[in-house]
Design a protein around this motif. Structure first.
Motif, PDB file in Angstrom:
ATOM      1  N   THR A   1       0.858  -1.147  -0.060  1.00 48.40           N
ATOM      2  CA  THR A   1       0.077  -0.170   0.047  1.00 48.40           C
ATOM      3  C   THR A   1       0.898   1.344  -0.029  1.00 48.40           C
ATOM      4  O   THR A   1       0.613   2.212  -0.880  1.00 48.40           O
ATOM      5  CB  THR A   1      -1.049   0.121   1.095  1.00 48.40           C
ATOM      6  OG1 THR A   1      -1.441  -1.407   1.520  1.00 48.40           O
ATOM      7  CG2 THR A   1      -1.881   0.988   1.036  1.00 48.40           C
ATOM      8  N   LEU A   2       1.788   1.257   0.680  1.00 49.62           N
ATOM      9  CA  LEU A   2       2.832   2.418   0.991  1.00 49.62           C
ATOM     10  C   LEU A   2       3.630   2.620  -0.462  1.00 49.62           C
ATOM     11  O   LEU A   2       3.803   3.771  -0.803  1.00 49.62           O
ATOM     12  CB  LEU A   2       3.543   2.285   2.108  1.00 49.62           C
ATOM     13  CG  LEU A   2       3.047   2.366   3.604  1.00 49.62           C
ATOM     14  CD1 LEU A   2       4.156   2.124   4.436  1.00 49.62           C
ATOM     15  CD2 LEU A   2       2.396   3.673   3.720  1.00 49.62           C
ATOM     16  N   LEU A   3       3.858   1.498  -1.016  1.00 50.90           N
ATOM     17  CA  LEU A   3       4.755   1.807  -2.369  1.00 50.90           C
ATOM     18  C   LEU A   3       3.852   2.100  -3.340  1.00 50.90           C
ATOM     19  O   LEU A   3       4.242   3.002  -4.301  1.00 50.90           O
ATOM     20  CB  LEU A   3       5.128   0.154  -2.744  1.00 50.90           C
ATOM     21  CG  LEU A   3       6.548  -0.047  -1.866  1.00 50.90           C
ATOM     22  CD1 LEU A   3       7.054  -1.581  -2.335  1.00 50.90           C
ATOM     23  CD2 LEU A   3       7.682   0.697  -1.811  1.00 50.90           C
ATOM     24  N   LEU A   4       2.790   1.855  -3.367  1.00 51.85           N
ATOM     25  CA  LEU A   4       1.691   2.356  -4.370  1.00 51.85           C
ATOM     26  C   LEU A   4       1.490   3.793  -4.280  1.00 51.85           C
ATOM     27  O   LEU A   4       1.611   4.572  -5.347  1.00 51.85           O
ATOM     28  CB  LEU A   4       0.235   1.615  -4.046  1.00 51.85           C
ATOM     29  CG  LEU A   4      -0.727   1.675  -5.127  1.00 51.85           C
ATOM     30  CD1 LEU A   4      -1.250   0.221  -5.478  1.00 51.85           C
ATOM     31  CD2 LEU A   4      -1.910   2.474  -4.646  1.00 51.85           C
ATOM     32  N   ILE A   5       1.205   4.339  -2.865  1.00 50.26           N
ATOM     33  CA  ILE A   5       1.186   5.804  -2.944  1.00 50.26           C
ATOM     34  C   ILE A   5       2.302   6.482  -3.061  1.00 50.26           C
ATOM     35  O   ILE A   5       2.508   7.319  -3.784  1.00 50.26           O
ATOM     36  CB  ILE A   5       0.686   6.187  -1.337  1.00 50.26           C
ATOM     37  CG1 ILE A   5      -0.500   5.400  -0.969  1.00 50.26           C
ATOM     38  CG2 ILE A   5       0.367   7.744  -1.326  1.00 50.26           C
ATOM     39  CD1 ILE A   5      -0.694   5.207   0.414  1.00 50.26           C
TER      40      ILE A   5
END
Ligand SMILES: O=C(O)CCC(=O)C(=O)O
Ligand SMILES: [Fe+2]
Length: 209
Positions: free
Chosen positions: A94-98
């Protein structure tokens, strides 16, 4: 999102508002992420992040920080924040996507993110600048907000100036601070007596070892 008519085609077809304060470069991208995506991300982060209650010593007394925090990023970059040294947890999907989404706008590769969870109106963050020395001169700070809307204020670091600027940061909003912003401006999330929904904010940063 990206198919909106762009007022600023050079900025990746994403609309933004330039916040006009002297000695700053602050861009505000309202609803950078759509509300369904942002709702999902909020729930995901609430569950998967290893939220911590940190304490800071004030006049020898340990005081709880009025919010939950976490620190994620590339291995090997530790970070000191309000006297607390944090070692990063590994990036989640999730963090990488953002991160990837905002990197195309900010034109930098972020290597860490500080996460704040404001449970209610008693949580906030006091006046400060993101000017720790490991961030280098003129840091680029990419801030993404999820959940309840909260006021975010700027005030001049120069005591002879009284300029203030208030912004509301809501679900999916993106705020990009660059240039001299941290040298000339403080920012805060004031506590509030109003009923507010829980909010998660991520500030992506570039740390220099
Ligand atoms: O919650 C926010 O919008 C700001 C957080 C912040 O200023 C920080 O973590 O340095
Ligand atoms: Fe900050």
């Amino acid at each position: 999102m990206s198919d909106q008519i762009s007022l600023f085609p050079e900025e990746n077809k994403t609309n933004y508002q330039q916040i006009n304060l002297p000695h700053s470069d602050i861009k505000f991208y309202p609803q950078f992420l759509d509300s369904v995506t942002s709702d999902n991300i909020f729930e995901k982060l609430k569950q998967e992040i290893n939220w911590q209650q940190e304490y800071i010593k004030i006049y020898g007394k340990e005081n709880p920080v009025p919010r939950l925090t976490a620190w994620y990023g590339d291995r090997g970059y530790s970070y000191t924040y309000s006297g607390i040294t944090m070692n990063p947890e590994s990036w989640t999907e999730t963090l990488l996507l953002i991160k990837h989404k905002i990197e195309t706008i900010a034109n930098v590769k972020f290597n860490s993110v500080l996460l704040n969870f404001y449970r209610d109106g008693n949580d906030g963050v006091a006046w400060h600048s993101d000017d720790e020395k490991e961030l280098g001169k003129n840091p680029v700070i990419g801030s993404v907000s999820f959940g309840g809307k909260r006021r975010f204020s700027f005030k001049s670091r120069d005591k002879t100036e009284s300029q203030k600027y208030d912004l509301n940061l809501g679900n999916g909003d993106f705020l990009l601070m660059k240039g001299e912003t941290q040298s000339y401006w403080y920012h805060q999330i004031p506590k509030t007596k109003k009923t507010v929904f829980p909010r998660i904010n991520l500030t992506f940063r570039v740390i220099y070892p």
